[in-house]
Design a protein around this motif. Structure first.
Motif, short mmCIF file in Angstrom:
data_model
loop_
_atom_site.label_atom_id
_atom_site.label_comp_id
_atom_site.label_asym_id
_atom_site.label_seq_id
_atom_site.Cartn_x
_atom_site.Cartn_y
_atom_site.Cartn_z
N GLY A 60 60.14 14.06 74.94
CA GLY A 60 60.79 14.18 73.64
C GLY A 60 61.00 15.63 73.27
O GLY A 60 60.48 16.55 73.90
N GLY A 61 61.80 15.81 72.26
CA GLY A 61 62.08 17.15 71.76
C GLY A 61 62.75 17.07 70.41
O GLY A 61 63.16 16.01 69.95
N ASP A 62 62.84 18.21 69.77
CA ASP A 62 63.43 18.30 68.44
C ASP A 62 63.93 19.72 68.25
O ASP A 62 63.33 20.67 68.77
N ASP A 63 65.00 19.89 67.51
CA ASP A 63 65.55 21.23 67.30
C ASP A 63 65.12 21.83 65.97
O ASP A 63 65.73 22.75 65.47
N SER A 88 50.26 16.09 75.38
CA SER A 88 50.79 17.20 76.17
C SER A 88 50.25 18.52 75.63
O SER A 88 49.63 18.56 74.57
N ALA A 89 50.54 19.57 76.35
CA ALA A 89 50.22 20.90 75.86
C ALA A 89 51.20 21.25 74.74
O ALA A 89 52.27 20.66 74.62
N VAL A 90 50.81 22.18 73.89
CA VAL A 90 51.69 22.62 72.80
C VAL A 90 52.71 23.58 73.40
O VAL A 90 52.35 24.58 74.01
N VAL A 91 53.99 23.23 73.25
CA VAL A 91 55.07 24.03 73.84
C VAL A 91 56.20 24.24 72.84
O VAL A 91 56.28 23.56 71.83
N ARG A 92 57.07 25.18 73.17
CA ARG A 92 58.29 25.38 72.40
C ARG A 92 59.41 24.65 73.14
O ARG A 92 59.58 24.82 74.34
N TYR A 116 54.84 15.63 67.54
CA TYR A 116 54.31 16.39 66.41
C TYR A 116 54.89 17.80 66.41
O TYR A 116 55.13 18.38 67.46
N GLY A 117 55.06 18.34 65.22
CA GLY A 117 55.47 19.73 65.05
C GLY A 117 54.28 20.54 64.55
O GLY A 117 53.59 20.12 63.62
N LEU A 118 54.04 21.68 65.18
CA LEU A 118 52.91 22.53 64.81
C LEU A 118 53.42 23.93 64.52
O LEU A 118 54.38 24.40 65.15
#
Length: 140
Positions: A60-63, A88-92, A116-118
């Protein structure tokens, strides 16, 4: 003198109408929500055998600007509530997670993925951005 006042009143009425139209347009534009585009997809087998490995994959992803992303797989089965299986690991940017597990009994397992967004890697209050559809695995 009467003529000047009349012209001034007409001009004021037109200005008021233009100002009112601009104010209405700005309120309308501000009221329309801006949605970030994003998605979460999950795949799992439809059936599995007791004791055999079940592999569930999600990506998944989000902009949404300013967020790092973390994708977690959640499971619900055999009378339990939803609980996290793997994250998963926290990534950009886009992220992916895979979970491998076995079932000790027969029944239906349900899985979903949550993005999730962090604000940082140590953010203790992540924001839930997207949730995938639920997929079911029938264990026989």
């Amino acid at each position: 003198m009467t003529r000047t006042k009349k012209t001034g009143m007409k001009a004021w009425g037109r200005r008021g109408a233009v100002i009112g139209a601009l104010a209405l347009a700005s309120v309308t534009v501000a009221a329309v929500p801006a949605f970030a585009k994003g998605s979460v997809d999950i795949t799992a087998p439809r059936t599995a055998h007791v004791g055999k490995t079940i592999t569930v994959t999600a990506h998944g992803g989000d902009d949404s600007a300013g967020y790092l992303h973390q994708l977690c797989l959640e499971e619900n089965g055999f009378g339990e509530g939803w609980h996290q299986e793997n994250c998963s690991a926290v990534v950009r940017g886009d992220t992916r997670v895979v979970a491998h597990g076995t079932s000790a009994g027969r029944g239906t397992l349900r899985f979903r993925a949550v993005l999730y967004g962090l604000t940082s890697k140590n953010d203790r209050h992540p924001v839930r951005l997207h949730t995938s559809d639920v997929v079911s695995v029938h264990v026989r």
